[in-house]
Write a protein that holds these residues in place. Structure first.
Motif, short mmCIF file in Angstrom:
data_model
loop_
_atom_site.label_atom_id
_atom_site.label_comp_id
_atom_site.label_asym_id
_atom_site.label_seq_id
_atom_site.Cartn_x
_atom_site.Cartn_y
_atom_site.Cartn_z
N LYS A 287 0.86 -1.18 0.00
CA LYS A 287 0.00 0.00 0.00
C LYS A 287 0.90 1.22 0.00
CE LYS A 287 -3.91 2.27 2.25
NZ LYS A 287 -4.88 2.22 3.37
N GLY A 288 0.92 1.95 -1.11
CA GLY A 288 1.84 3.07 -1.23
C GLY A 288 3.27 2.58 -1.20
N ARG A 289 4.04 3.09 -0.28
CA ARG A 289 5.43 2.68 -0.13
C ARG A 289 5.64 1.82 1.11
NH1 ARG A 289 7.98 8.65 -1.71
NH2 ARG A 289 7.47 8.53 -3.94
N ILE A 290 4.57 1.16 1.54
CA ILE A 290 4.61 0.29 2.71
C ILE A 290 4.22 -1.12 2.29
CG2 ILE A 290 3.61 -0.18 4.98
CD1 ILE A 290 3.14 2.83 5.27
N PHE A 291 4.99 -2.09 2.80
CA PHE A 291 4.69 -3.50 2.55
C PHE A 291 4.39 -4.15 3.90
CE2 PHE A 291 7.22 -2.02 -0.93
CZ PHE A 291 6.72 -2.67 -2.05
N ARG A 292 3.35 -4.98 3.91
CA ARG A 292 2.86 -5.56 5.17
C ARG A 292 2.73 -7.07 5.05
NH1 ARG A 292 -2.29 -7.02 6.60
NH2 ARG A 292 -3.09 -6.05 4.70
N LEU A 293 3.17 -7.76 6.10
CA LEU A 293 2.99 -9.20 6.19
C LEU A 293 2.38 -9.52 7.55
CD1 LEU A 293 3.47 -12.05 4.96
CD2 LEU A 293 5.66 -12.07 6.19
N ALA A 294 1.27 -10.24 7.56
CA ALA A 294 0.62 -10.65 8.80
C ALA A 294 0.70 -12.16 8.95
CB ALA A 294 -0.84 -10.20 8.81
N VAL A 295 0.78 -12.62 10.18
CA VAL A 295 0.76 -14.05 10.47
C VAL A 295 -0.54 -14.37 11.20
CG1 VAL A 295 3.25 -14.38 10.44
CG2 VAL A 295 2.16 -13.61 12.55
N PRO A 296 -0.89 -15.66 11.31
CA PRO A 296 -2.22 -16.01 11.84
C PRO A 296 -2.55 -15.47 13.22
CG PRO A 296 -1.30 -17.89 10.68
CD PRO A 296 -0.22 -16.83 10.71
N ASN A 297 -1.56 -15.27 14.08
CA ASN A 297 -1.87 -14.74 15.42
C ASN A 297 -2.12 -13.24 15.42
OD1 ASN A 297 0.67 -13.60 15.22
ND2 ASN A 297 1.54 -14.65 17.00
N GLY A 298 -2.01 -12.59 14.28
CA GLY A 298 -2.29 -11.15 14.18
C GLY A 298 -1.07 -10.26 14.23
N ASP A 299 0.11 -10.81 14.49
CA ASP A 299 1.34 -10.01 14.49
C ASP A 299 1.68 -9.60 13.06
OD1 ASP A 299 1.41 -10.45 17.20
OD2 ASP A 299 3.09 -11.87 17.14
N HIS A 300 2.35 -8.46 12.92
CA HIS A 300 2.66 -7.89 11.61
C HIS A 300 4.12 -7.49 11.50
CE1 HIS A 300 -1.70 -7.45 11.30
NE2 HIS A 300 -1.58 -7.02 10.06
N ALA A 301 4.63 -7.58 10.29
CA ALA A 301 5.91 -6.99 9.93
C ALA A 301 5.67 -6.00 8.80
CB ALA A 301 6.90 -8.06 9.49
N PHE A 302 6.29 -4.83 8.90
CA PHE A 302 6.14 -3.77 7.89
C PHE A 302 7.49 -3.37 7.34
CE2 PHE A 302 2.49 -3.30 10.67
CZ PHE A 302 1.43 -3.07 9.80
N LEU A 303 7.55 -3.16 6.04
CA LEU A 303 8.71 -2.54 5.42
C LEU A 303 8.27 -1.17 4.90
CD1 LEU A 303 11.74 -3.32 4.39
CD2 LEU A 303 10.65 -3.20 2.16
N HIS A 304 8.98 -0.13 5.32
CA HIS A 304 8.69 1.24 4.90
C HIS A 304 9.81 1.76 4.00
CE1 HIS A 304 5.58 2.74 8.05
NE2 HIS A 304 5.49 1.43 7.93
N ILE A 305 9.43 2.44 2.95
CA ILE A 305 10.39 3.16 2.10
C ILE A 305 9.97 4.62 2.11
CG2 ILE A 305 11.39 3.37 -0.20
CD1 ILE A 305 10.74 0.42 -0.64
N ASP A 306 10.83 5.48 2.62
CA ASP A 306 10.49 6.89 2.84
C ASP A 306 11.46 7.81 2.12
OD1 ASP A 306 8.31 6.53 4.84
OD2 ASP A 306 9.92 5.60 5.99
N ALA A 307 10.92 8.69 1.31
CA ALA A 307 11.74 9.69 0.63
C ALA A 307 12.35 10.64 1.64
CB ALA A 307 10.91 10.46 -0.38
N ASP A 308 13.56 11.10 1.35
CA ASP A 308 14.27 12.03 2.23
C ASP A 308 14.85 13.13 1.34
OD1 ASP A 308 15.50 13.23 4.33
OD2 ASP A 308 16.55 11.45 5.05
N PRO A 309 14.08 14.19 1.07
CA PRO A 309 14.48 15.19 0.08
C PRO A 309 15.56 16.14 0.59
CG PRO A 309 12.40 15.83 1.07
CD PRO A 309 12.75 14.47 1.64
N VAL A 310 16.77 15.62 0.74
CA VAL A 310 17.87 16.42 1.29
C VAL A 310 18.91 16.78 0.23
CG1 VAL A 310 17.61 15.46 3.60
CG2 VAL A 310 19.14 14.33 1.97
N ASP A 311 18.74 16.28 -1.00
CA ASP A 311 19.76 16.50 -2.03
C ASP A 311 19.06 16.69 -3.37
OD1 ASP A 311 21.80 16.40 -3.89
OD2 ASP A 311 22.84 14.72 -2.94
#
Length: 214
Positions: free
Chosen positions: A24-48
Motif C-alpha cells: 500500500k503506497g510505499r509500505i509493505f505488510r505481512l501478517a501471520v495467523p496470530n495477528g502479528d505484523h511486519a512492515f517494510l517502509h520506504i520513505d523519501a528524504d528530500p535532502v539533495d
C-alpha cells in the motif's frame, strides 16, 4: 511516475510480493495467523536536489504491543508501525549510499541519480531484501526469536522501542506460563512507578487469558 516509485515497482515489488507481503503506497505488510505484523517502509528524504534520497526500515508490530499502545483509545483498523515494538534500518552498501563515508544516522540513507543509477540502486536493494532483510523479518515474526534478538539492544541494527522489561512482558504475555508473567509484572510494579499503568493492563489481559482457558 516518481523515480522512487519506479524503483519500488521494478525492483522491490517482485521481492516483497514473492514473500507474501501486501503493498500500500510505499509500505509493505505481512501478517501471520496470530495477528502479528511486519512492515517494510520506504520513505523519501528530500535532502539533495541532485539525487533521489530515501530510507528503508522494517517494523515489528505484535498484537500485545499494538493493543497496549492504544489501550486508552482502541483502534478498529489493521495495525500499523505506530504500535511497533522494534525497528531496524536497512543499511545500503557503499555503492548505493547517499553518504558512504558517514557513520550513524546519515549512513542509512540510500540514493540514486535519475535515471543513471536508479537500476543499480534498485538491484542492490532487491538483493539485500531477498538475501537478508525479508528472511530476518519473517524469523522475527516468531515471538521467541524476537525476544532473543531484543535482549541485546541493538542487535545487528534492531532497536527495541520500549524498555527491556516491558518488551519481555509484551512478547511473553500471551504465551508464557501465567505465573511467570505475573511475577514479572509484580516485580516491575514494585520497582518502578512507570510500570503501574502497564501492570493494570497486563493483569486484565492475563485474567482474560485465564478465563478463556489460555
Amino acid at each position: 511516475m516518481n523515480p522512487l516509485d519506479t524503483l519500488i515497482r521494478e525492483h522491490v515489488v517482485p521481492v516483497m510480493t514473492a514473500a507474501g507481503f501486501a503493498k500500500k503506497g510505499r509500505i509493505f505488510r505481512l501478517a501471520v495467523p496470530n495477528g502479528d505484523h511486519a512492515f517494510l517502509h520506504i520513505d523519501a528524504d528530500p535532502v539533495d536536489p541532485a539525487q533521489v534520497v530515501f530510507e528503508v526500515s522494517f517494523w515489528m508490530v505484535l498484537v500485545p504491543s499494538w493493543e497496549f499502545a492504544y489501550r486508552d483509545n482502541p483502534m478498529t483498523g489493521a495495525p500499523d508501525a505506530s504500535g511497533a515494538l522494534a525497528t531496524c534500518k536497512v543499511v545500503p552498501p557503499a555503492v548505493a549510499a547517499h553518504q558512504p563515508d558517514e557513520e550513524g544516522f546519515f549512513r542509512t540513507r540510500w540514493a540514486f541519480a535519475e535515471p543513471d543509477t536508479r537500476d543499480a540502486s534498485g538491484r542492490e536493494l532487491a538483493r539485500i531484501l531477498a538475501d537478508k532483510t525479508v528472511p530476518r523479518m519473517v524469523r522475527l515474526l516468531d515471538r521467541g526469536t524476537l525476544l532473543e534478538e531484543t535482549r541485546t539492544n541493538p542487535n545487528d541494527g534492531l532497536v527495541r522501542l520500549r524498555g527491556a522489561l516491558m518488551t519481555e512482558f509484551l512478547l511473553r504475555i500471551d504465551d508464557a506460563p501465567v505465573p511467570d508473567v505475573t511475577a514479572l509484572v509484580d516485580k516491575a510494579e514494585a520497582e518502578d512507578e512507570w510500570a503501574r499503568p502497564f501492570a493494570a493492563w497486563a493483569r486484565a489481559r492475563l485474567a482474560h487469558r485465564v478465563a478463556a482457558g489460555g
